[in-house]
Scaffold this motif. Structure first.
Motif, PDB file in Angstrom:
ATOM      1  N   LYS A  62      43.248  50.671  56.636  1.00  0.00           N
ATOM      2  CA  LYS A  62      43.172  49.242  56.938  1.00  0.00           C
ATOM      3  C   LYS A  62      42.091  48.575  56.097  1.00  0.00           C
ATOM      4  N   GLU A  63      40.983  49.271  55.920  1.00  0.00           N
ATOM      5  CA  GLU A  63      39.889  48.711  55.125  1.00  0.00           C
ATOM      6  C   GLU A  63      40.265  48.583  53.653  1.00  0.00           C
ATOM      7  N   GLN A  64      41.332  49.264  53.259  1.00  0.00           N
ATOM      8  CA  GLN A  64      41.842  49.147  51.890  1.00  0.00           C
ATOM      9  C   GLN A  64      42.937  48.085  51.797  1.00  0.00           C
ATOM     10  N   ASP A  65      43.013  47.214  52.830  1.00  0.00           N
ATOM     11  CA  ASP A  65      43.986  46.105  52.885  1.00  0.00           C
ATOM     12  C   ASP A  65      45.427  46.581  52.991  1.00  0.00           C
ATOM     13  N   LYS A  66      45.625  47.769  53.526  1.00  0.00           N
ATOM     14  CA  LYS A  66      46.982  48.265  53.714  1.00  0.00           C
ATOM     15  C   LYS A  66      47.439  47.991  55.144  1.00  0.00           C
ATOM     16  N   GLY A  67      48.748  47.921  55.340  1.00  0.00           N
ATOM     17  CA  GLY A  67      49.306  47.818  56.674  1.00  0.00           C
ATOM     18  C   GLY A  67      49.753  49.195  57.121  1.00  0.00           C
ATOM     19  N   VAL A 103      41.617  65.479  65.157  1.00  0.00           N
ATOM     20  CA  VAL A 103      42.184  64.217  65.648  1.00  0.00           C
ATOM     21  C   VAL A 103      41.272  63.060  65.293  1.00  0.00           C
ATOM     22  N   GLU A 104      39.966  63.240  65.523  1.00  0.00           N
ATOM     23  CA  GLU A 104      39.008  62.174  65.208  1.00  0.00           C
ATOM     24  C   GLU A 104      38.991  61.877  63.709  1.00  0.00           C
ATOM     25  N   GLU A 105      39.096  62.920  62.893  1.00  0.00           N
ATOM     26  CA  GLU A 105      39.128  62.725  61.442  1.00  0.00           C
ATOM     27  C   GLU A 105      40.387  61.977  61.018  1.00  0.00           C
ATOM     28  N   THR A 106      41.520  62.318  61.650  1.00  0.00           N
ATOM     29  CA  THR A 106      42.783  61.648  61.322  1.00  0.00           C
ATOM     30  C   THR A 106      42.720  60.175  61.699  1.00  0.00           C
ATOM     31  N   ILE A 107      42.157  59.877  62.873  1.00  0.00           N
ATOM     32  CA  ILE A 107      41.987  58.485  63.301  1.00  0.00           C
ATOM     33  C   ILE A 107      41.117  57.730  62.308  1.00  0.00           C
ATOM     34  N   SER A 108      40.020  58.362  61.886  1.00  0.00           N
ATOM     35  CA  SER A 108      39.122  57.735  60.910  1.00  0.00           C
ATOM     36  C   SER A 108      39.834  57.487  59.584  1.00  0.00           C
ATOM     37  N   ASP A 109      40.648  58.455  59.149  1.00  0.00           N
ATOM     38  CA  ASP A 109      41.372  58.310  57.889  1.00  0.00           C
ATOM     39  C   ASP A 109      42.355  57.142  57.945  1.00  0.00           C
ATOM     40  N   ILE A 110      43.060  57.015  59.078  1.00  0.00           N
ATOM     41  CA  ILE A 110      44.043  55.932  59.212  1.00  0.00           C
ATOM     42  C   ILE A 110      43.347  54.581  59.274  1.00  0.00           C
ATOM     43  N   LYS A 111      42.225  54.511  59.984  1.00  0.00           N
ATOM     44  CA  LYS A 111      41.473  53.249  60.062  1.00  0.00           C
ATOM     45  C   LYS A 111      40.920  52.866  58.690  1.00  0.00           C
ATOM     46  N   ASN A 112      40.613  53.874  57.889  1.00  0.00           N
ATOM     47  CA  ASN A 112      40.119  53.620  56.539  1.00  0.00           C
ATOM     48  C   ASN A 112      41.177  52.938  55.680  1.00  0.00           C
ATOM     49  N   ASP A 172      56.334  43.521  64.032  1.00  0.00           N
ATOM     50  CA  ASP A 172      55.882  43.204  62.679  1.00  0.00           C
ATOM     51  C   ASP A 172      54.518  43.837  62.428  1.00  0.00           C
ATOM     52  N   VAL A 173      54.197  44.006  61.142  1.00  0.00           N
ATOM     53  CA  VAL A 173      52.914  44.563  60.720  1.00  0.00           C
ATOM     54  C   VAL A 173      52.363  43.680  59.619  1.00  0.00           C
ATOM     55  N   ASN A 174      51.129  43.244  59.792  1.00  0.00           N
ATOM     56  CA  ASN A 174      50.475  42.417  58.783  1.00  0.00           C
ATOM     57  C   ASN A 174      49.660  43.268  57.817  1.00  0.00           C
ATOM     58  N   GLU A 175      49.353  42.690  56.688  1.00  0.00           N
ATOM     59  CA  GLU A 175      48.413  43.319  55.759  1.00  0.00           C
ATOM     60  C   GLU A 175      47.070  43.470  56.471  1.00  0.00           C
ATOM     61  N   ASN A 176      46.385  44.582  56.233  1.00  0.00           N
ATOM     62  CA  ASN A 176      45.074  44.806  56.829  1.00  0.00           C
ATOM     63  C   ASN A 176      45.171  44.911  58.359  1.00  0.00           C
ATOM     64  N   GLU A 177      46.245  45.570  58.842  1.00  0.00           N
ATOM     65  CA  GLU A 177      46.435  45.705  60.288  1.00  0.00           C
ATOM     66  C   GLU A 177      47.085  47.048  60.594  1.00  0.00           C
ATOM     67  N   ILE A 178      46.712  47.606  61.749  1.00  0.00           N
ATOM     68  CA  ILE A 178      47.346  48.818  62.259  1.00  0.00           C
ATOM     69  C   ILE A 178      48.065  48.466  63.551  1.00  0.00           C
ATOM     70  N   VAL A 179      49.369  48.691  63.571  1.00  0.00           N
ATOM     71  CA  VAL A 179      50.180  48.453  64.767  1.00  0.00           C
ATOM     72  C   VAL A 179      50.710  49.793  65.238  1.00  0.00           C
ATOM     73  N   ALA A 180      50.431  50.122  66.498  1.00  0.00           N
ATOM     74  CA  ALA A 180      50.913  51.389  67.062  1.00  0.00           C
ATOM     75  C   ALA A 180      52.173  51.158  67.867  1.00  0.00           C
ATOM     76  N   VAL A 181      53.165  52.019  67.676  1.00  0.00           N
ATOM     77  CA  VAL A 181      54.355  52.059  68.531  1.00  0.00           C
ATOM     78  C   VAL A 181      54.147  53.232  69.479  1.00  0.00           C
ATOM     79  N   LEU A 182      53.936  52.915  70.751  1.00  0.00           N
ATOM     80  CA  LEU A 182      53.567  53.910  71.749  1.00  0.00           C
ATOM     81  C   LEU A 182      54.737  54.176  72.693  1.00  0.00           C
ATOM     82  N   GLY A 183      55.130  55.435  72.798  1.00  0.00           N
ATOM     83  CA  GLY A 183      56.229  55.781  73.694  1.00  0.00           C
ATOM     84  C   GLY A 183      56.295  57.278  73.888  1.00  0.00           C
ATOM     85  N   SER A 184      57.055  57.698  74.869  1.00  0.00           N
ATOM     86  CA  SER A 184      57.145  59.119  75.185  1.00  0.00           C
ATOM     87  C   SER A 184      57.876  59.876  74.076  1.00  0.00           C
TER      88      SER A 184
END
Length: 315
Positions: free
Chosen positions: A197-202, A186-195, A35-47
Motif C-alpha cells: 500500500k505504501e508503494q501506491d498499489k491496490g 503471519v506478522e511478516e506477511t501482514i507487514s509485507d502486504i501493508k508495505n 471496488d479497490v482504490n489505489e493505495n488501499e487494501i480491501v479484504a474479502v472476508l468469508g468462511s
C-alpha cells in the motif's frame, strides 16, 4: 482517489451434469459488487469454501470452462475482457496464490521467478530485478538456488509475493496468504502486504481469518453464501456496535476476545430465493424469506439488508 478495480453485480455459476444428462447450474457467487482504490487494501472476508477465490480467478480470467459469468469487471475504468485479462495478468494485475504448490517443485526459485527470456540480455536484466525484489523481502542470494521443498513456510510465502512483484503491478490479489504459517510468519506477511500500500498499489486480500483482515485492511467486505453483505471500514469492525449486518455483528461477537458468543445455523450451500441469512437472522422480517435485498449505500457503508432499506425509504 483512483479506482483501480471495480466489480459490479458479478455472478458466477457452474454447469454440471448429474445422473446422466440432467443439467444442473450451481450458482456460487451472486450479485457481487466491490471496488479497490489505489493505495488501499480491501479484504474479502468469508468462511473457507464460500467462493472467495473465484472472485480472484474471475478477475484474472482463469475460471474453468464450465463457468457462467455475468456482471462487469473494470480495471482503471476499462472493462476487462478475456483478451485484456490475459494481457494484463502477470504484469499490471498479479496474483499472490494461496498455496506454495503454485511453485514448480522441479525448478530452482530464481529460475521460475525470472521465467522465460528471449536472450541473455533480457535474462540478465530480469536477474537484477529479481535479486532487487527478493532482497527487499529478506531473501538473500542463497535462496535463489533452492528448490521449493527446501524453503520454510514463511520463505515460500515471501518467494510468492516477490515473484508477483517482479513485473511491478498496480493491483495485487492476495489469495489466503497466511494459512499454515506460524505467528511470526503471519506478522511478516501482514507487514509485507501493508508495505505494498505504501508503494501506491491496490491490494485485494482474500481471507477467512478475521484478525488478518483487521490488522491489514482499510476496508473489509463480508462474504456470506456467495454474497457480499457488508462493506465497512476495518476500524468499525473492532466493535460489533459499529457494524450493521446481523451476521457481521455475530461474526465479531464470536471472536475469543468477545467471549466466543456463537450463533446456531450454517450458511446455505445453494442460492436461495430470499435473503441468504434469513434462517439464522434475529432481525428478519416476513419479506426477507422470498425477497433478496440489494447491496445499498447507507451512510457510507454498503449493506445488504431490508432493515436498512426501510430506514433509507423513510429518510
Amino acid at each position: 482517489m483512483t479506482k483501480l478495480l471495480e466489480v459490479n453485480n458479478l455472478s458466477i455459476s457452474f454447469t454440471q451434469y448429474v445422473q446422466g444428462l440432467n443439467r444442473h447450474d450451481s450458482k456460487v457467487i451472486t450479485d457481487l459488487t466491490i471496488d479497490v482504490n489505489e493505495n488501499e487494501i480491501v479484504a474479502v472476508l468469508g468462511s473457507s469454501g464460500s467462493g472467495k477465490s473465484l472472485l480472484a480467478h474471475s478477475i484474472l480470467g482463469i475460471l474453468p470452462y464450465n463457468s457462467q459469468v455475468t456482471g462487469e469487471i473494470k480495471y482503471n475504468g476499462e472493462v476487462l475482457t478475456q483478451e485484456l485479462k490475459e494481457k494484463l495478468r502477470g504484469k499490471e494485475i498479479c496474483l499472490i496464490p494461496q498455496s506454495v504448490n503454485f511453485l514448480d517443485p522441479l525448478m530452482k526459485v530464481s529460475q521460475q521467478a525470472i521465467g522465460e527470456c528471449e536472450d541473455d540480455k533480457e535474462r540478465e536484466e530480469k536477474k537484477i530485478r529479481q535479486r532487487e525484489v527478493f532482497s527487499k523481502y529478506g531473501l538473500d542470494e542463497s535462496v535463489d538456488d533452492l528448490y521449493p521443498f527446501e524453503l520454510s513456510g514463511g520463505m515460500a510465502r515471501k518467494v510468492l509475493l516477490s515473484t508477483a512483484l517482479l513485473g511491478d503491478p498496480n493491483l495485487l490479489i492476495a489469495d489466503e496468504p497466511t494459512p499454515g504459517l506460524d505467528k511470526q510468519s503471519v506478522e511478516e506477511t501482514i507487514s509485507d502486504i501493508k508495505n505494498l500500500k505504501e508503494q501506491d498499489k491496490g491490494v485485494l486480500l482474500i481471507t477467512h481469518e478475521i484478525n488478518v483482515a483487521l490488522k491489514t485492511a482499510d476496508r473489509i467486505a463480508v462474504f456470506y453464501s456467495g454474497h457480499v453483505i457488508e462493506i465497512n471500514t476495518a476500524e468499525n469492525f473492532k466493535d460489533a456496535d459499529n457494524v450493521l449486518h446481523p451476521y457481521t455483528k455475530a461474526l465479531i461477537n464470536s471472536l475469543p476476545r468477545n467471549g466466543f458468543k456463537l450463533t446456531e445455523g450454517v450458511q446455505p450451500l445453494d442460492d436461495v430465493i430470499g435473503c441468504p441469512y434469513y434462517e439464522n437472522c434475529p432481525a428478519r422480517m416476513d419479506k426477507c424469506e422470498k425477497n433478496k435485498p440489494k447491496l445499498i449505500n447507507h451512510n457510507g457503508v454498503m449493506i445488504r439488508c431490508f432493515n436498512y432499506e426501510e430506514v433509507n425509504d423513510e429518510s
